[in-house]
Design a protein around this motif. Structure first.
Motif, PDB file in Angstrom:
ATOM      1  N   HIS A   1      44.526  40.149  47.897  1.00 59.14           N
ATOM      2  CA  HIS A   1      45.034  41.069  46.892  1.00 59.14           C
ATOM      3  C   HIS A   1      46.552  41.065  47.052  1.00 59.14           C
ATOM      4  O   HIS A   1      47.083  40.383  47.927  1.00 59.14           O
ATOM      5  CB  HIS A   1      44.506  42.493  47.122  1.00 59.14           C
ATOM      6  CG  HIS A   1      43.018  42.603  47.066  1.00 59.14           C
ATOM      7  ND1 HIS A   1      42.329  42.875  45.922  1.00 59.14           N
ATOM      8  CD2 HIS A   1      42.084  42.489  48.042  1.00 59.14           C
ATOM      9  CE1 HIS A   1      41.031  42.927  46.181  1.00 59.14           C
ATOM     10  NE2 HIS A   1      40.850  42.691  47.461  1.00 59.14           N
TER      11      HIS A   1
ATOM     12  N   GLU B   1      47.423  39.844  42.756  1.00 54.53           N
ATOM     13  CA  GLU B   1      46.842  38.565  43.169  1.00 54.53           C
ATOM     14  C   GLU B   1      45.431  38.532  42.614  1.00 54.53           C
ATOM     15  O   GLU B   1      44.664  39.464  42.860  1.00 54.53           O
ATOM     16  CB  GLU B   1      46.843  38.459  44.695  1.00 54.53           C
ATOM     17  CG  GLU B   1      46.187  37.203  45.247  1.00 54.53           C
ATOM     18  CD  GLU B   1      46.928  35.934  44.859  1.00 54.53           C
ATOM     19  OE1 GLU B   1      48.115  35.826  45.174  1.00 54.53           O
ATOM     20  OE2 GLU B   1      46.298  35.071  44.215  1.00 54.53           O
TER      21      GLU B   1
ATOM     22  N   CYS C   1      41.912  38.609  42.161  1.00 55.52           N
ATOM     23  CA  CYS C   1      40.985  38.895  43.251  1.00 55.52           C
ATOM     24  C   CYS C   1      39.554  39.087  42.783  1.00 55.52           C
ATOM     25  O   CYS C   1      38.697  39.504  43.544  1.00 55.52           O
ATOM     26  CB  CYS C   1      41.460  40.131  44.014  1.00 55.52           C
ATOM     27  SG  CYS C   1      41.657  41.573  42.959  1.00 55.52           S
TER      28      CYS C   1
ATOM     29  N   MET D   1      42.567  47.813  39.651  1.00 57.27           N
ATOM     30  CA  MET D   1      42.844  48.430  40.962  1.00 57.27           C
ATOM     31  C   MET D   1      44.345  48.731  41.082  1.00 57.27           C
ATOM     32  O   MET D   1      45.062  48.131  41.871  1.00 57.27           O
ATOM     33  CB  MET D   1      42.339  47.561  42.124  1.00 57.27           C
ATOM     34  CG  MET D   1      42.722  46.099  42.093  1.00 57.27           C
ATOM     35  SD  MET D   1      42.061  45.167  43.495  1.00 57.27           S
ATOM     36  CE  MET D   1      42.835  45.937  44.901  1.00 57.27           C
TER      37      MET D   1
HETATM   38 CU1  CUA Z   1      43.031  43.024  43.990  1.00 56.50          CU
HETATM   39 CU2  CUA Z   1      43.817  41.609  42.260  1.00 56.50          CU
END
Ligand code: CUA
Length: 266
Positions: free
Chosen positions: A198, A235, A237, A244
């Motif tokens: 992440h 990132e 994920c 998130m």
């Molecule tokens: Cu956690 Cu993209």
């Protein structure tokens, strides 16, 4: 006629004056935004300034190259110069067009490197916060404080779903539990992950740090003004990568202490 013209000029001046005033800072993305969000840390100020420095070189080079190209096309058109030049080589011009870009790159490298090393520096932090990237939420730990039963403060931070948003809360950006840090304090944030990669990123704080399973990355932030700063996992994920977000609430020191006290009690 002249009077109405003068009046228009006057209103334009008033308009531009109000444009220069800043009523609220931009700490979350805005519609049709082109520039950066407003910086809240010295590092982000440095990043914005470096960007402006680079834009100066970029514009200068763009104008120069365009001017050369247009001039060449204009002056050396085939019907103006039916006989082509026999010039094939010039040592002087080659030296000039090799060294000039090299010097420009050197001039850019100096502020760039100093900023890079400044970002890496962790200055005797007063507070250390650990954040873990998870599929698909963030969890935070304040290990500096322990209550009577030897528990540290730790909580999960999930995105608020659309139907739970309050008035004025930002869709896809608001979370249930925000990270709270004090203003004008050196804070160290340790970033890791429990499952996949992440990235903990908050634009106004000038922070983007990879969260890597089995590895601790550290960043330092020094926030200069109170406020609520929004960021997102940066990132790729998994399916809920876009859901998130990160919310950092920067409060005064007394409020921070009260918050910690509350958290330790519960
Ligand atoms: Cu956690 Cu993209």
């Amino acid at each position: 006629m002249v009077k109405s013209f003068l009046l228009t000029i006057k209103y334009l001046f008033v308009y531009f004056f109000f444009c220069t005033l800043e009523f609220s800072k931009c700490d979350a993305p805005e519609n049709w935004q082109l520039g950066f969000q407003d910086p809240a840390t010295p590092i982000m100020e440095g990043i914005v300034n470096l960007h402006h420095d680079l834009m100066f070189f970029l514009c200068t080079i763009l104008i120069f190259v365009t001017w050369m190209l247009v001039r060449t096309l204009w002056h050396f058109e085939w019907n103006k110069n039916p006989v082509s030049s026999s010039l094939t080589h010039s040592t002087l011009i080659e030296i000039i067009w090799t060294t000039t870009p090299a010097v420009i790159l050197l001039v850019i490298a100096i502020p760039s490197f100093s900023l890079l090393y400044a970002m890496d520096e962790v200055i005797s932090p007063a507070i250390t916060i650990k954040t873990l990237g998870r599929q698909w939420y963030w969890s935070y730990e304040y290990s500096d404080y322990v209550n009577e039963t030897d528990e540290v403060i730790s909580f999960d931070s999930y995105m608020l779903p659309e139907d739970e948003l309050g008035l004025g809360q930002l869709r896809l950006l608001e979370v249930d539990n925000r990270v709270v840090i004090p203003v004008n304090t050196h804070v160290r944030i340790i970033v890791s992950a429990t499952d996949v990669l992440h990235s903990w990123a908050v634009p106004s704080l000038g922070v983007k740090c990879d969260a890597i399973p089995g590895r601790l990355n550290q960043i330092s932030v020094f926030v200069k003004r109170e406020g609520i700063y929004y960021g997102q996992c940066s990132e790729l994920c998994g399916i809920n990568h876009g859901f998130m977000p990160i919310v950092v609430e920067v409060v005064s020191l007394p409020n921070y202490i009260a918050w910690i006290y509350n958290k330790l009690g519960s």
